[in-house]
Design an enzyme around this catalytic site. Structure first.
Site, PDB file in Angstrom:
ATOM      1  N   SER A  34       0.783  -1.266   0.198  1.00  0.00           N
ATOM      2  CA  SER A  34      -0.182  -0.034  -0.046  1.00  0.00           C
ATOM      3  C   SER A  34       0.637   1.180  -0.331  1.00  0.00           C
ATOM      4  CB  SER A  34      -0.660   0.386   0.968  1.00  0.00           C
ATOM      5  OG  SER A  34       0.283  -0.001   2.030  1.00  0.00           O
ATOM      6  N   ASP A  60       0.402  -5.879  -5.317  1.00  0.00           N
ATOM      7  CA  ASP A  60       0.195  -6.867  -3.621  1.00  0.00           C
ATOM      8  C   ASP A  60       0.567  -8.230  -4.320  1.00  0.00           C
ATOM      9  OD1 ASP A  60      -1.079  -9.108  -2.642  1.00  0.00           O
ATOM     10  OD2 ASP A  60      -3.264  -8.563  -2.785  1.00  0.00           O
ATOM     11  N   ASN A  87      10.895 -10.977  -2.374  1.00  0.00           N
ATOM     12  CA  ASN A  87      11.173 -10.856   0.171  1.00  0.00           C
ATOM     13  C   ASN A  87       9.774 -10.566   0.128  1.00  0.00           C
ATOM     14  OD1 ASN A  87      12.379  -9.855   2.199  1.00  0.00           O
ATOM     15  ND2 ASN A  87      10.860  -8.107   1.594  1.00  0.00           N
ATOM     16  N   SER A 139      13.391 -20.124   4.431  1.00  0.00           N
ATOM     17  CA  SER A 139      12.974 -19.479   5.562  1.00  0.00           C
ATOM     18  C   SER A 139      13.158 -21.019   6.375  1.00  0.00           C
ATOM     19  CB  SER A 139      11.652 -19.429   6.493  1.00  0.00           C
ATOM     20  OG  SER A 139      11.523 -19.450   7.646  1.00  0.00           O
ATOM     21  N   TYR A 152       3.035 -21.064   7.345  1.00  0.00           N
ATOM     22  CA  TYR A 152       4.515 -20.729   6.649  1.00  0.00           C
ATOM     23  C   TYR A 152       5.326 -21.461   6.291  1.00  0.00           C
ATOM     24  CZ  TYR A 152       7.859 -17.215   7.549  1.00  0.00           C
ATOM     25  OH  TYR A 152       8.562 -16.339   7.557  1.00  0.00           O
ATOM     26  N   ALA A 154       4.977 -24.110   4.846  1.00  0.00           N
ATOM     27  CA  ALA A 154       4.655 -24.825   3.475  1.00  0.00           C
ATOM     28  C   ALA A 154       5.088 -23.743   2.582  1.00  0.00           C
ATOM     29  CB  ALA A 154       3.013 -25.145   3.701  1.00  0.00           C
ATOM     30  N   LYS A 156       7.075 -21.466   2.733  1.00  0.00           N
ATOM     31  CA  LYS A 156       8.939 -21.348   2.662  1.00  0.00           C
ATOM     32  C   LYS A 156       9.690 -22.094   1.870  1.00  0.00           C
ATOM     33  CE  LYS A 156       8.657 -17.142   3.933  1.00  0.00           C
ATOM     34  NZ  LYS A 156       9.302 -16.280   2.824  1.00  0.00           N
ATOM     35  N   ILE A 185      15.517 -13.469  12.903  1.00  0.00           N
ATOM     36  CA  ILE A 185      15.317 -12.038  11.861  1.00  0.00           C
ATOM     37  C   ILE A 185      15.070 -10.596  13.082  1.00  0.00           C
ATOM     38  CG2 ILE A 185      16.923  -9.910  10.593  1.00  0.00           C
ATOM     39  CD1 ILE A 185      18.139 -13.565  10.914  1.00  0.00           C
TER      40      ILE A 185
HETATM   41  P1  NAD Z   1       8.051  -7.662   7.604  1.00  0.00           P
HETATM   42  O1  NAD Z   1       7.147  -7.867   7.950  1.00  0.00           O
HETATM   43  O2  NAD Z   1       8.955  -6.608   8.721  1.00  0.00           O
HETATM   44  O3  NAD Z   1       8.113  -7.876   6.047  1.00  0.00           O
HETATM   45  C1  NAD Z   1       7.140  -7.712   4.692  1.00  0.00           C
HETATM   46  C2  NAD Z   1       7.080  -6.486   4.270  1.00  0.00           C
HETATM   47  O4  NAD Z   1       6.580  -7.807   2.871  1.00  0.00           O
HETATM   48  C3  NAD Z   1       5.954  -5.307   4.863  1.00  0.00           C
HETATM   49  O5  NAD Z   1       6.540  -4.497   4.889  1.00  0.00           O
HETATM   50  C4  NAD Z   1       5.106  -6.073   4.478  1.00  0.00           C
HETATM   51  O6  NAD Z   1       3.778  -4.571   3.828  1.00  0.00           O
HETATM   52  C5  NAD Z   1       5.579  -6.662   2.676  1.00  0.00           C
HETATM   53  N1  NAD Z   1       4.329  -7.286   2.168  1.00  0.00           N
HETATM   54  C6  NAD Z   1       3.586  -8.426   2.785  1.00  0.00           C
HETATM   55  N2  NAD Z   1       2.333  -8.652   2.109  1.00  0.00           N
HETATM   56  C7  NAD Z   1       2.804  -8.575   0.831  1.00  0.00           C
HETATM   57  C8  NAD Z   1       2.182  -8.316  -0.371  1.00  0.00           C
HETATM   58  N3  NAD Z   1       0.743  -8.598  -0.757  1.00  0.00           N
HETATM   59  N4  NAD Z   1       2.330  -7.387  -1.536  1.00  0.00           N
HETATM   60  C9  NAD Z   1       3.476  -6.861  -1.461  1.00  0.00           C
HETATM   61  N5  NAD Z   1       4.074  -6.315   0.156  1.00  0.00           N
HETATM   62  C10 NAD Z   1       3.394  -6.937   1.083  1.00  0.00           C
HETATM   63  O7  NAD Z   1       9.138  -9.006   7.418  1.00  0.00           O
HETATM   64  P2  NAD Z   1      10.526  -9.291   7.306  1.00  0.00           P
HETATM   65  O8  NAD Z   1      10.543 -10.026   8.523  1.00  0.00           O
HETATM   66  O9  NAD Z   1      11.078  -8.205   6.683  1.00  0.00           O
HETATM   67  O10 NAD Z   1      10.409 -10.517   6.033  1.00  0.00           O
HETATM   68  C11 NAD Z   1      10.421 -10.175   4.967  1.00  0.00           C
HETATM   69  C12 NAD Z   1      11.099 -11.934   4.401  1.00  0.00           C
HETATM   70  O11 NAD Z   1      11.770 -12.670   5.125  1.00  0.00           O
HETATM   71  C13 NAD Z   1       9.664 -12.534   4.351  1.00  0.00           C
HETATM   72  O12 NAD Z   1       9.787 -13.222   2.991  1.00  0.00           O
HETATM   73  C14 NAD Z   1       9.633 -13.584   5.852  1.00  0.00           C
HETATM   74  O13 NAD Z   1       8.602 -14.318   5.507  1.00  0.00           O
HETATM   75  C15 NAD Z   1      11.535 -13.172   5.283  1.00  0.00           C
HETATM   76  N6  NAD Z   1      11.842 -14.701   6.456  1.00  0.00           N
HETATM   77  C16 NAD Z   1      12.594 -13.304   7.948  1.00  0.00           C
HETATM   78  C17 NAD Z   1      12.210 -13.817   8.604  1.00  0.00           C
HETATM   79  C18 NAD Z   1      12.424 -13.047  10.297  1.00  0.00           C
HETATM   80  O14 NAD Z   1      13.075 -13.139  11.341  1.00  0.00           O
HETATM   81  N7  NAD Z   1      11.643 -11.959  10.488  1.00  0.00           N
HETATM   82  C19 NAD Z   1      13.106 -15.096   8.733  1.00  0.00           C
HETATM   83  C20 NAD Z   1      13.519 -15.854   7.661  1.00  0.00           C
HETATM   84  C21 NAD Z   1      12.121 -15.889   6.984  1.00  0.00           C
END
Ligand code: NAD
Length: 244
Positions: A34, A60, A87, A139, A152, A154, A156, A185
């Site tokens: 958004s 989206d 991401n 992940s 989640y 599934a 990943k 993280i």
């Molecule tokens: P976060 O929630 O801080 O950021 C995710 C971003 O994706 C947000 O800005 C959100 O608005 C955006 N988003 C969500 N749905 C969306 C959509 N439909 N269209 C466009 N944008 C969308 O999460 P993060 O921790 O920065 O995670 C980033 C990636 O890393 C993710 O794929 C997450 O699964 C993966 N990951 C994170 C961790 C962790 O520990 N944080 C661990 C393993 C994997």
């Protein structure tokens, strides 16, 4: 100038990857769900401070036609798409017995179908260029499973299969596709865990600390670099030794 597209990049790991790739010299196409995600957010200015172009695209990524349009818009604006980082991701945690159909479907759509959508359209641009780098965010939950994250995990795990398949399908066109699998993280996603959950997790990590977003973006930067030109179809775990 080469262009990198990073989905879900208004904050968290995606924003850190965008900043790092800007430091590496890429023009940056940001994306998030958004307009509001970019309000009161200086990410565009911080990226431009590196002397590169930067624009954000609201879409989206679970929506096929929105991704098709976004890739067209990015190509029109920047001319090429050289790096795609899938991401964007969400969690809707809960035990399987209590997990709603809506929670399962939403996580699969945002985390998994988005990779199909974006890789199909950006991959087609890369195929014509006969070069490109695709880097997917998996992940540790996708590699080892995690109680409370059926949906989640599934999504990943699917990313691992999609990564290897894309590597095989597009390798002959000079395109590499790899995944990183972060452990825990520090981001808004993990801030949602309660103290007891955080403590239990720390005990499982060899390095006894959470990772930083820069520790993810550094590996993504390597995978996008010339040094990784013969690395494809791989999943690099970045977890401080969580799974040993
Ligand atoms: P976060 O929630 O801080 O950021 C995710 C971003 O994706 C947000 O800005 C959100 O608005 C955006 N988003 C969500 N749905 C969306 C959509 N439909 N269209 C466009 N944008 C969308 O999460 P993060 O921790 O920065 O995670 C980033 C990636 O890393 C993710 O794929 C997450 O699964 C993966 N990951 C994170 C961790 C962790 O520990 N944080 C661990 C393993 C994997």
């Amino acid at each position: 100038m080469a262009t990198a597209v990073i989905t879900g990049s208004a904050r968290g790991i995606g924003a850190a990857i965008a900043l790092r790739l800007a430091q590496d010299g890429y023009d940056i196409a940001l994306n998030d769900i958004s307009e509001a995600m970019f309000e009161d957010n200086d990410i565009v200015e911080r990226i431009k401070a590196n002397g590169v172009l930067c624009e954000y695209f609201v879409a989206d990524v679970s929506n096929y036609s929105q991704c098709e349009q976004m890739v067209k818009d990015i190509k029109a604006k920047f001319g090429t798409i050289d790096v795609l980082v899938n991401n964007a991701g969400i969690t809707r945690d809960g035990l399987l017995a209590r997990m709603s159909e809506e929670s399962f479907d939403t996580v699969i759509a945002v985390n998994q179908k988005s990779v199909f959508n974006m890789t199909k359209f950006a991959g087609s641009v890369m195929m014509k260029q006969r070069s490109g780098r695709i880097i997917n965010l998996s992940s540790v939950a996708g590699l080892w499973g995690n109680a409370g994250q059926f949906n989640y995990s599934a999504s990943k795990a699917a990313i691992v299969g999609m990564t290897k398949t894309v590597a095989k399908e597009l390798g002959s066109r000079g395109i590499t596709c790899n995944a990183v699998a972060p452990g825990f993280i520090s981001t808004p996603m993990t801030d949602k865990l309660n103290d007891a959950q955080k403590e239990a997790i720390l005990r499982m990590i060899a390095m006894r600390r959470y990772g930083t977003v820069e520790e993810i973006s550094g590996v993504v930067s390597f995978l996008a670099s010339k040094d990784a030109s013969y690395v494809t179809g791989q999943v690099i775990e970045i977890s401080g030794g969580l799974s040993m």
